[in-house]
Design a protein around this motif. Structure first.
Motif, short mmCIF file in Angstrom:
data_model
loop_
_atom_site.label_atom_id
_atom_site.label_comp_id
_atom_site.label_asym_id
_atom_site.label_seq_id
_atom_site.Cartn_x
_atom_site.Cartn_y
_atom_site.Cartn_z
N GLN A 7 0.82 -1.21 0.00
CA GLN A 7 0.00 0.00 0.00
C GLN A 7 0.86 1.27 0.00
O GLN A 7 0.35 2.38 0.10
N GLY A 8 2.17 1.09 -0.08
CA GLY A 8 3.06 2.27 -0.11
C GLY A 8 3.46 2.75 1.27
O GLY A 8 4.03 3.83 1.41
N GLU A 53 4.77 10.49 -5.36
CA GLU A 53 3.76 11.53 -5.07
C GLU A 53 2.42 11.19 -5.73
O GLU A 53 1.37 11.59 -5.25
N HIS A 54 2.48 10.45 -6.84
CA HIS A 54 1.24 10.07 -7.51
C HIS A 54 0.54 8.93 -6.76
O HIS A 54 -0.69 8.89 -6.64
N TRP A 55 1.33 8.03 -6.21
CA TRP A 55 0.76 6.86 -5.53
C TRP A 55 0.19 7.23 -4.16
O TRP A 55 -0.93 6.85 -3.82
N ARG A 56 0.99 7.95 -3.40
CA ARG A 56 0.63 8.16 -1.99
C ARG A 56 0.66 9.62 -1.57
O ARG A 56 0.52 9.91 -0.38
N GLY A 57 0.89 10.54 -2.52
CA GLY A 57 1.08 11.93 -2.13
C GLY A 57 0.13 12.88 -2.83
O GLY A 57 -1.03 12.57 -3.10
N ALA A 66 -2.16 12.09 -6.14
CA ALA A 66 -3.04 10.91 -6.17
C ALA A 66 -4.24 11.15 -7.06
O ALA A 66 -4.89 12.20 -6.98
N GLY A 67 -4.53 10.20 -7.94
CA GLY A 67 -5.71 10.27 -8.78
C GLY A 67 -5.49 10.96 -10.12
O GLY A 67 -6.36 10.90 -10.99
N GLY A 119 -1.73 7.54 -15.81
CA GLY A 119 -1.73 7.03 -14.45
C GLY A 119 -0.55 6.17 -14.06
O GLY A 119 -0.53 5.58 -12.98
N ARG A 120 0.48 6.06 -14.93
CA ARG A 120 1.65 5.28 -14.52
C ARG A 120 2.95 5.94 -15.00
O ARG A 120 2.92 6.85 -15.83
N ARG A 122 6.78 1.42 -5.92
CA ARG A 122 5.63 1.33 -6.84
C ARG A 122 6.07 0.83 -8.22
O ARG A 122 5.40 0.00 -8.83
#
Lengths: 297, 297
Positions: A25-26, A115-119, A122-123, A144-145, A292
């Motif tokens: 989950q990071g 920062e995209h995954w957990r910061g 996100a989204g 998204g990746r 990630r």
């Protein structure tokens, strides 16, 4: 090597080496950091990783490294680690942790992915993560990746040209975003106008206290960053720009003029919609992003 | 509606409407074109498409349109087709050809995809297609496929800032690549220095004949294009830039100075590797690319 075995994340820079165990989950479960030594870098790195892992064996290893790097060959040549030239990082790490897969990405790409995954990102479907520090780095998240590009060098935001001023850049060109937007560039510019300080941190303190030269130095850098961001947004249709790094830690003295310049420079509707947000993961962004990237393979 | 039923490709611009039947290898089997009428645009378009199709029924329809457009809603508002504002293009076409799926992309994205599928960009993993004409447009192919971006507006190369000169752009900003690199901009600039002609085509003829002002006008435009290309290459790690459009048809008078400026401006190795190539599909690029986009869905 079970499905629940941990991810080992490693972040290699000219100043520090960092390693962490990261869950799916990071979440950072354990973490270590050490100044980058001038010799025996690989041994130091493996030892750090083993300390962080304790009794665990990693299933997969995400490696973030300062560039240049060659993703295909798995080698790195970080500018500030002179003893590593075409150093076989993936092979070296794989040998130390048999059975684990390794994934190599640039440090700025990893920070953006973190920062995209957990910061702050996100989204977002299309995100640029930038790091404003001694240099100006960047990484892209598209669809998204992570988008490393064909050679792994995508996201070199700092070397987009601005032509605002013919300031020489470390890359050999003039007028790059980095040539105007980096911490040392701000400090040099302010010194020309009588500011007496040595670091970007002092400059930020003085700007916050109202010093007009210090404020103007941040404004000039912010305009160069805004110029690059508008170009990037026009090209890849960005949702969000996430700003991290030591200079960005100055907060509103950089972000306020940056947002003002973005507003002034953005004319097309889809460019105007871009949000500029401070990163929320700090120094862990690269580790979390490296983890990630390891999961995505 | 069999697996072998043809692809209908449509390319909508302010000057012309084009339609073609395209096979699964990108071959144009039949093709028609008509000047864009000032009224009854949709009826004219459907009639053109039916003529091109003959007795065939399309399985899938690729629609390329001048922007702005809304890919999600399937609507278009081409700047030079004033009677279409938020016009429901996908629904209108789907109604005329029941059972066929429709796919909408921007015209510059379609042209880029066409050149990637069957033209100068074949085999590239990361490609920017640019169209130098009355304006300067662009489209991206990333990871080997169309990259329209979250809102469908990715590839707006012409509105990357250059700050080379504070020339007003159609978008409201100053110094965009288009503000300096478009045909009308070249003509206006040359006129200021005594050149007596009216069109970019005449300007190209004069440049080819050695006229120094005409040559300088192409050089100035080429530098603005090179500035944008270097920024795009730094950001998305381009393999190839494919250059099409009416002004690009001038050939070496544009391509030679463009390559010289690219060489001068590119300092990082992965930016230096970018090849600038003329498009090979001419006016069919958009139709072929629209067909490809329809196949990819």
């Amino acid at each position: 090597m079970t499905a629940n075995a941990p991810i080992l994340a490693i972040d290699i820079g000219g100043t520090k080496l960092a390693a962490a165990v990261v869950d799916e989950q990071g979440g950072v479960m354990s973490r270590g950091e050490i100044p980058t030594p001038s010799s025996a870098v690989a041994d130091t790195l493996i030892e750090l990783a083993k300390t962080v892992l304790g009794n665990e064996r990693p299933r997969t290893i995400g490696l973030a490294s300062a560039g240049p790097l060659d993703m295909v060959a798995g080698t790195v040549s970080p500018v500030n680690i002179p003893s590593w030239r075409d150093f076989p990082l993936c092979d070296t790490v794989a040998e130390a942790f048999p059975g684990a897969e390794t994934v190599l990405v640039g440090d700025a790409v990893a920070a953006a992915v973190g920062e995209h995954w957990r910061g702050a990102g996100a989204g977002a479907e299309a995100m640029l993560g930038i790091v404003v520090s001694t240099g100006v780095g960047g990484g892209l998240v598209l669809r998204g990746r992570a988008y490393p590009g064909p050679t792994g060098n995508a996201g070199h935001f700092g070397h987009m040209p601005t032509d605002l001023e013919p300031v020489l850049c470390a890359c050999g060109m003039t007028g790059c975003v980095e040539a105007l937007g980096s911490g040392p560039s701000m400090v040099r510019w302010a010194a020309q106008f009588g500011w007496r300080g040595a670091s970007a941190k002092e400059l930020a303190d003085d700007a916050r206290a109202g010093d007009s030269v210090a404020r103007a130095a941040f404004d000039r850098a912010a305009d160069a960053l805004a110029c690059g961001i508008v170009g990037a947004a026009a090209l890849v249709d960005l949702d969000v720009v996430v700003i991290g790094g030591g200079v960005a830690a100055a907060g509103p003295v950089l972000l306020d003029p940056l947002r003002a310049h973005l507003k002034r420079r953005a004319s097309l509707g889809f460019v105007q919609r871009v949000k500029a947000l401070p990163g929320t993961l700090g120094r862990d962004a690269g580790l979390i992003g490296a983890a990630r990237c390891a999961l995505e393979i």
